[in-house]
Design a protein around this motif. Sequence first.
Motif, PDB file in Angstrom:
ATOM      1  N   THR A 266     -62.616  11.326  44.014  1.00 52.67           N
ATOM      2  CA  THR A 266     -63.214   9.991  44.128  1.00 52.67           C
ATOM      3  C   THR A 266     -64.700  10.035  43.810  1.00 52.67           C
ATOM      4  OG1 THR A 266     -61.583   9.394  45.811  1.00 52.67           O
ATOM      5  CG2 THR A 266     -63.569   8.033  45.683  1.00 52.67           C
ATOM      6  N   VAL A 267     -65.388  11.011  44.366  1.00 51.62           N
ATOM      7  CA  VAL A 267     -66.837  11.150  44.156  1.00 51.62           C
ATOM      8  C   VAL A 267     -67.142  11.438  42.681  1.00 51.62           C
ATOM      9  CG1 VAL A 267     -68.832  12.611  44.684  1.00 51.62           C
ATOM     10  CG2 VAL A 267     -67.364  11.791  46.533  1.00 51.62           C
ATOM     11  N   ALA A 268     -66.307  12.234  42.045  1.00 55.04           N
ATOM     12  CA  ALA A 268     -66.534  12.593  40.639  1.00 55.04           C
ATOM     13  C   ALA A 268     -66.408  11.394  39.710  1.00 55.04           C
ATOM     14  CB  ALA A 268     -65.555  13.683  40.214  1.00 55.04           C
ATOM     15  N   GLN A 269     -65.662  10.384  40.112  1.00 54.77           N
ATOM     16  CA  GLN A 269     -65.471   9.204  39.265  1.00 54.77           C
ATOM     17  C   GLN A 269     -66.634   8.214  39.364  1.00 54.77           C
ATOM     18  OE1 GLN A 269     -61.547   7.406  39.418  1.00 54.77           O
ATOM     19  NE2 GLN A 269     -60.806   9.281  40.376  1.00 54.77           N
ATOM     20  N   CYS A 270     -67.473   8.374  40.362  1.00 55.07           N
ATOM     21  CA  CYS A 270     -68.589   7.463  40.589  1.00 55.07           C
ATOM     22  C   CYS A 270     -69.871   8.111  40.058  1.00 55.07           C
ATOM     23  CB  CYS A 270     -68.708   7.175  42.087  1.00 55.07           C
ATOM     24  SG  CYS A 270     -69.880   5.888  42.492  1.00 55.07           S
ATOM     25  N   PHE A 271     -70.569   7.424  39.159  1.00 54.97           N
ATOM     26  CA  PHE A 271     -71.808   7.947  38.591  1.00 54.97           C
ATOM     27  C   PHE A 271     -72.917   7.847  39.638  1.00 54.97           C
ATOM     28  CE2 PHE A 271     -75.735   7.137  36.054  1.00 54.97           C
ATOM     29  CZ  PHE A 271     -75.815   8.377  35.436  1.00 54.97           C
ATOM     30  N   ALA A 272     -73.465   8.986  40.016  1.00 55.17           N
ATOM     31  CA  ALA A 272     -74.558   9.030  40.995  1.00 55.17           C
ATOM     32  C   ALA A 272     -75.836   9.443  40.268  1.00 55.17           C
ATOM     33  CB  ALA A 272     -74.230  10.015  42.103  1.00 55.17           C
ATOM     34  N   TYR A 273     -76.927   8.762  40.608  1.00 53.75           N
ATOM     35  CA  TYR A 273     -78.190   9.071  39.936  1.00 53.75           C
ATOM     36  C   TYR A 273     -79.375   8.784  40.853  1.00 53.75           C
ATOM     37  CZ  TYR A 273     -78.460   4.001  39.093  1.00 53.75           C
ATOM     38  OH  TYR A 273     -78.505   2.635  39.242  1.00 53.75           O
ATOM     39  N   LEU A 274     -80.500   9.375  40.482  1.00 55.35           N
ATOM     40  CA  LEU A 274     -81.763   9.148  41.184  1.00 55.35           C
ATOM     41  C   LEU A 274     -82.573   8.161  40.363  1.00 55.35           C
ATOM     42  CD1 LEU A 274     -82.641  12.849  42.065  1.00 55.35           C
ATOM     43  CD2 LEU A 274     -81.642  11.121  43.586  1.00 55.35           C
ATOM     44  N   ASP A 275     -82.897   7.032  40.949  1.00 51.74           N
ATOM     45  CA  ASP A 275     -83.667   6.040  40.192  1.00 51.74           C
ATOM     46  C   ASP A 275     -85.156   6.354  40.160  1.00 51.74           C
ATOM     47  OD1 ASP A 275     -84.131   5.459  42.863  1.00 51.74           O
ATOM     48  OD2 ASP A 275     -83.925   3.296  42.621  1.00 51.74           O
ATOM     49  N   ASP A 276     -85.585   7.311  40.978  1.00 52.55           N
ATOM     50  CA  ASP A 276     -87.003   7.666  41.012  1.00 52.55           C
ATOM     51  C   ASP A 276     -87.318   8.920  40.179  1.00 52.55           C
ATOM     52  OD1 ASP A 276     -85.520   9.083  42.955  1.00 52.55           O
ATOM     53  OD2 ASP A 276     -87.338   9.591  44.059  1.00 52.55           O
ATOM     54  N   VAL A 277     -86.316   9.504  39.526  1.00 51.21           N
ATOM     55  CA  VAL A 277     -86.521  10.633  38.618  1.00 51.21           C
ATOM     56  C   VAL A 277     -85.987  10.188  37.265  1.00 51.21           C
ATOM     57  CG1 VAL A 277     -85.974  13.041  38.114  1.00 51.21           C
ATOM     58  CG2 VAL A 277     -86.238  12.308  40.497  1.00 51.21           C
ATOM     59  N   GLN A 278     -86.886  10.106  36.289  1.00 52.59           N
ATOM     60  CA  GLN A 278     -86.503   9.606  34.970  1.00 52.59           C
ATOM     61  C   GLN A 278     -86.991  10.546  33.880  1.00 52.59           C
ATOM     62  OE1 GLN A 278     -88.263   5.708  34.966  1.00 52.59           O
ATOM     63  NE2 GLN A 278     -86.621   4.847  36.206  1.00 52.59           N
ATOM     64  N   CYS A 279     -86.286  10.519  32.749  1.00 52.29           N
ATOM     65  CA  CYS A 279     -86.672  11.322  31.592  1.00 52.29           C
ATOM     66  C   CYS A 279     -88.076  10.915  31.152  1.00 52.29           C
ATOM     67  CB  CYS A 279     -85.677  11.111  30.450  1.00 52.29           C
ATOM     68  SG  CYS A 279     -86.116  11.990  28.932  1.00 52.29           S
ATOM     69  N   VAL A 280     -88.926  11.902  30.919  1.00 50.16           N
ATOM     70  CA  VAL A 280     -90.310  11.608  30.540  1.00 50.16           C
ATOM     71  C   VAL A 280     -90.425  10.989  29.155  1.00 50.16           C
ATOM     72  CG1 VAL A 280     -91.328  13.342  32.064  1.00 50.16           C
ATOM     73  CG2 VAL A 280     -90.722  13.975  29.742  1.00 50.16           C
ATOM     74  N   TYR A 281     -89.402  11.125  28.321  1.00 46.22           N
ATOM     75  CA  TYR A 281     -89.451  10.549  26.975  1.00 46.22           C
ATOM     76  C   TYR A 281     -88.766   9.191  26.878  1.00 46.22           C
ATOM     77  CZ  TYR A 281     -91.496  14.789  25.165  1.00 46.22           C
ATOM     78  OH  TYR A 281     -92.344  15.841  24.934  1.00 46.22           O
ATOM     79  N   CYS A 282     -87.537   9.085  27.364  1.00 49.25           N
ATOM     80  CA  CYS A 282     -86.786   7.838  27.158  1.00 49.25           C
ATOM     81  C   CYS A 282     -86.628   6.993  28.420  1.00 49.25           C
ATOM     82  CB  CYS A 282     -85.411   8.126  26.557  1.00 49.25           C
ATOM     83  SG  CYS A 282     -84.249   8.907  27.700  1.00 49.25           S
ATOM     84  N   GLY A 283     -86.939   7.553  29.586  1.00 44.77           N
ATOM     85  CA  GLY A 283     -86.846   6.796  30.824  1.00 44.77           C
ATOM     86  C   GLY A 283     -85.466   6.754  31.448  1.00 44.77           C
ATOM     87  N   TYR A 284     -84.493   7.499  30.896  1.00 48.34           N
ATOM     88  CA  TYR A 284     -83.142   7.530  31.442  1.00 48.34           C
ATOM     89  C   TYR A 284     -83.173   8.096  32.860  1.00 48.34           C
ATOM     90  CZ  TYR A 284     -78.120   8.471  31.699  1.00 48.34           C
ATOM     91  OH  TYR A 284     -76.798   8.500  32.077  1.00 48.34           O
ATOM     92  N   VAL A 285     -82.346   7.529  33.736  1.00 50.68           N
ATOM     93  CA  VAL A 285     -82.289   7.992  35.121  1.00 50.68           C
ATOM     94  C   VAL A 285     -81.628   9.366  35.200  1.00 50.68           C
ATOM     95  CG1 VAL A 285     -82.294   5.681  36.117  1.00 50.68           C
ATOM     96  CG2 VAL A 285     -80.107   6.776  35.538  1.00 50.68           C
ATOM     97  N   CYS A 286     -81.917  10.087  36.248  1.00 55.72           N
ATOM     98  CA  CYS A 286     -81.437  11.456  36.430  1.00 55.72           C
ATOM     99  C   CYS A 286     -80.081  11.483  37.131  1.00 55.72           C
ATOM    100  CB  CYS A 286     -82.460  12.238  37.238  1.00 55.72           C
ATOM    101  SG  CYS A 286     -81.980  13.938  37.570  1.00 55.72           S
ATOM    102  N   PRO A 287     -79.012  11.858  36.413  1.00 61.82           N
ATOM    103  CA  PRO A 287     -77.703  11.947  37.063  1.00 61.82           C
ATOM    104  C   PRO A 287     -77.656  13.164  37.986  1.00 61.82           C
ATOM    105  CG  PRO A 287     -77.555  12.678  34.788  1.00 61.82           C
ATOM    106  CD  PRO A 287     -78.955  12.182  35.002  1.00 61.82           C
ATOM    107  N   ILE A 288     -76.890  13.054  39.056  1.00 58.22           N
ATOM    108  CA  ILE A 288     -76.726  14.178  39.977  1.00 58.22           C
ATOM    109  C   ILE A 288     -75.237  14.409  40.205  1.00 58.22           C
ATOM    110  CG2 ILE A 288     -78.969  14.050  41.113  1.00 58.22           C
ATOM    111  CD1 ILE A 288     -77.703  12.386  43.301  1.00 58.22           C
ATOM    112  N   GLU A 289     -74.887  15.651  40.456  1.00 53.47           N
ATOM    113  CA  GLU A 289     -73.494  16.014  40.641  1.00 53.47           C
ATOM    114  C   GLU A 289     -73.196  16.512  42.036  1.00 53.47           C
ATOM    115  OE1 GLU A 289     -72.142  18.575  37.523  1.00 53.47           O
ATOM    116  OE2 GLU A 289     -72.933  17.263  35.969  1.00 53.47           O
ATOM    117  N   VAL A 290     -74.164  17.103  42.689  1.00 50.18           N
ATOM    118  CA  VAL A 290     -73.992  17.617  44.051  1.00 50.18           C
ATOM    119  C   VAL A 290     -75.229  17.258  44.870  1.00 50.18           C
ATOM    120  CG1 VAL A 290     -72.441  19.519  43.409  1.00 50.18           C
ATOM    121  CG2 VAL A 290     -74.903  19.879  43.398  1.00 50.18           C
ATOM    122  N   PRO A 291     -75.090  17.139  46.180  1.00 48.05           N
ATOM    123  CA  PRO A 291     -76.245  16.773  47.009  1.00 48.05           C
ATOM    124  C   PRO A 291     -77.449  17.708  46.863  1.00 48.05           C
ATOM    125  CG  PRO A 291     -74.245  16.435  48.261  1.00 48.05           C
ATOM    126  CD  PRO A 291     -73.845  17.126  46.970  1.00 48.05           C
TER     127      PRO A 291
END
Length: 106
Positions: free
Chosen positions: A52-77
């Motif tokens: 169930t957790v693997a099907q849900c995209f989890a990301y940090l909205d306060d960590v973004q790519c320095v070039y394009c601004g994409y949010v940082c996906p996370i896979e484990v706590p």
Amino acid sequence: MSVKLQPNMTQNARDLKICSDYWAYDHRSDFIGHVEGVCRKYNISSHILFDTVAQCFAYLDDVQCVYCGYVCPIEVPADIAYMRAKDSWLCAICEHALWRTDKENK
């Protein structure tokens, strides 16, 4: 500054709550105990929990790519503290593009 969740189209409100409870893990506590607690709460196996957790995209909205601004996906706590401790972060696409540019210029 929190973990944001984006469920996939097949997930329901219960799935989102399971994901939310999973990602509410406090890094100072026992991870195995946390997983067991979430499984007990929803009367599911750890296999179902992680599926169930693997099907849900989890990301940090306060960590973004320095070039394009994409949010940082996370896979484990454990990714949460690790990614926030970095000075900067590059998404895979920008990192690959930068690597190719550096390689071509040599």
